[in-house]
Design a protein around this motif. Sequence first.
Motif, mmCIF file in Angstrom:
data_model
loop_
_atom_site.group_PDB
_atom_site.id
_atom_site.type_symbol
_atom_site.label_atom_id
_atom_site.label_comp_id
_atom_site.label_asym_id
_atom_site.label_seq_id
_atom_site.Cartn_x
_atom_site.Cartn_y
_atom_site.Cartn_z
ATOM 1 N N LEU A 128 0.830 -1.199 0.000
ATOM 2 C CA LEU A 128 0.000 0.000 0.000
ATOM 3 C C LEU A 128 0.872 1.259 0.000
ATOM 4 O O LEU A 128 0.617 2.206 -0.755
ATOM 5 N N GLU A 129 1.912 1.260 0.833
ATOM 6 C CA GLU A 129 2.823 2.410 0.871
ATOM 7 C C GLU A 129 3.502 2.607 -0.479
ATOM 8 O O GLU A 129 3.658 3.738 -0.943
ATOM 9 N N GLN A 130 3.880 1.526 -1.118
ATOM 10 C CA GLN A 130 4.531 1.623 -2.424
ATOM 11 C C GLN A 130 3.566 2.171 -3.471
ATOM 12 O O GLN A 130 3.924 3.041 -4.265
ATOM 13 N N GLN A 131 2.340 1.688 -3.461
ATOM 14 C CA GLN A 131 1.349 2.166 -4.429
ATOM 15 C C GLN A 131 1.053 3.649 -4.252
ATOM 16 O O GLN A 131 0.864 4.371 -5.221
ATOM 17 N N LEU A 132 1.021 4.086 -3.008
ATOM 18 C CA LEU A 132 0.702 5.481 -2.726
ATOM 19 C C LEU A 132 1.923 6.387 -2.760
ATOM 20 O O LEU A 132 1.793 7.609 -2.795
ATOM 21 N N GLY A 133 3.104 5.774 -2.708
ATOM 22 C CA GLY A 133 4.333 6.558 -2.734
ATOM 23 C C GLY A 133 4.564 7.354 -1.468
ATOM 24 O O GLY A 133 5.156 8.435 -1.504
ATOM 25 N N SER A 134 4.087 6.818 -0.349
ATOM 26 C CA SER A 134 4.217 7.548 0.910
ATOM 27 C C SER A 134 4.268 6.577 2.082
ATOM 28 O O SER A 134 3.569 5.561 2.087
ATOM 29 N N ALA A 135 5.086 6.905 3.080
ATOM 30 C CA ALA A 135 5.135 6.101 4.300
ATOM 31 C C ALA A 135 3.872 6.371 5.109
ATOM 32 O O ALA A 135 3.528 7.515 5.384
ATOM 33 N N LEU A 136 3.174 5.308 5.469
ATOM 34 C CA LEU A 136 1.937 5.439 6.232
ATOM 35 C C LEU A 136 2.110 5.024 7.683
ATOM 36 O O LEU A 136 1.386 5.496 8.558
ATOM 37 N N ILE A 137 3.081 4.137 7.921
ATOM 38 C CA ILE A 137 3.304 3.562 9.252
ATOM 39 C C ILE A 137 4.766 3.722 9.635
ATOM 40 O O ILE A 137 5.649 3.511 8.815
ATOM 41 N N GLN A 138 4.991 4.072 10.890
ATOM 42 C CA GLN A 138 6.337 4.056 11.472
ATOM 43 C C GLN A 138 6.391 2.889 12.431
ATOM 44 O O GLN A 138 5.540 2.763 13.317
ATOM 45 N N ARG A 139 7.364 2.035 12.251
ATOM 46 C CA ARG A 139 7.518 0.891 13.142
ATOM 47 C C ARG A 139 8.501 1.282 14.236
ATOM 48 O O ARG A 139 9.649 1.599 13.957
ATOM 49 N N VAL A 140 8.029 1.267 15.480
ATOM 50 C CA VAL A 140 8.847 1.686 16.607
ATOM 51 C C VAL A 140 8.744 0.649 17.717
ATOM 52 O O VAL A 140 7.711 0.553 18.380
ATOM 53 N N GLY A 141 9.794 -0.140 17.901
ATOM 54 C CA GLY A 141 9.858 -1.095 19.006
ATOM 55 C C GLY A 141 8.649 -1.988 19.176
ATOM 56 O O GLY A 141 8.072 -2.046 20.246
ATOM 57 N N GLY A 142 8.244 -2.652 18.117
ATOM 58 C CA GLY A 142 7.118 -3.577 18.211
ATOM 59 C C GLY A 142 5.760 -2.914 18.056
ATOM 60 O O GLY A 142 4.746 -3.580 17.972
ATOM 61 N N ARG A 143 5.748 -1.615 18.053
ATOM 62 C CA ARG A 143 4.497 -0.883 17.847
ATOM 63 C C ARG A 143 4.500 -0.263 16.458
ATOM 64 O O ARG A 143 5.544 -0.057 15.874
#
Length: 95
Positions: A43-58
């Motif tokens: 989804l991020e690739q299709q939209l060309g934008s980071a949607l989620i930040q992965r931070v320590g299991g969250r």
Amino acid sequence: METNINLRDARAFCAVVDKGSISAAAIHLNETKGSISRRISRLEQQLGSALIQRVGGRAQATETGLTYRQRLATALEMLDDAASELTQQQSQLSG
């Protein structure tokens, strides 16, 4: 701009934002963590934008992700309502 967003990918993204982690979203959707992660990446690739930040299991939505989630909620609700109405109409016609 026309997009070919996979609805299961969109629902997975919403579940990650709502549940706060990929693991929790995977349990909620009865999928593997890897599957959910691939859905988010696609989804991020299709939209060309980071949607989620992965931070320590969250997993936290980025600002862009939060905005997209809000708009997506409305769109998914409309799709679900349309499907429900159609099902009701068909059951009334056959009943």
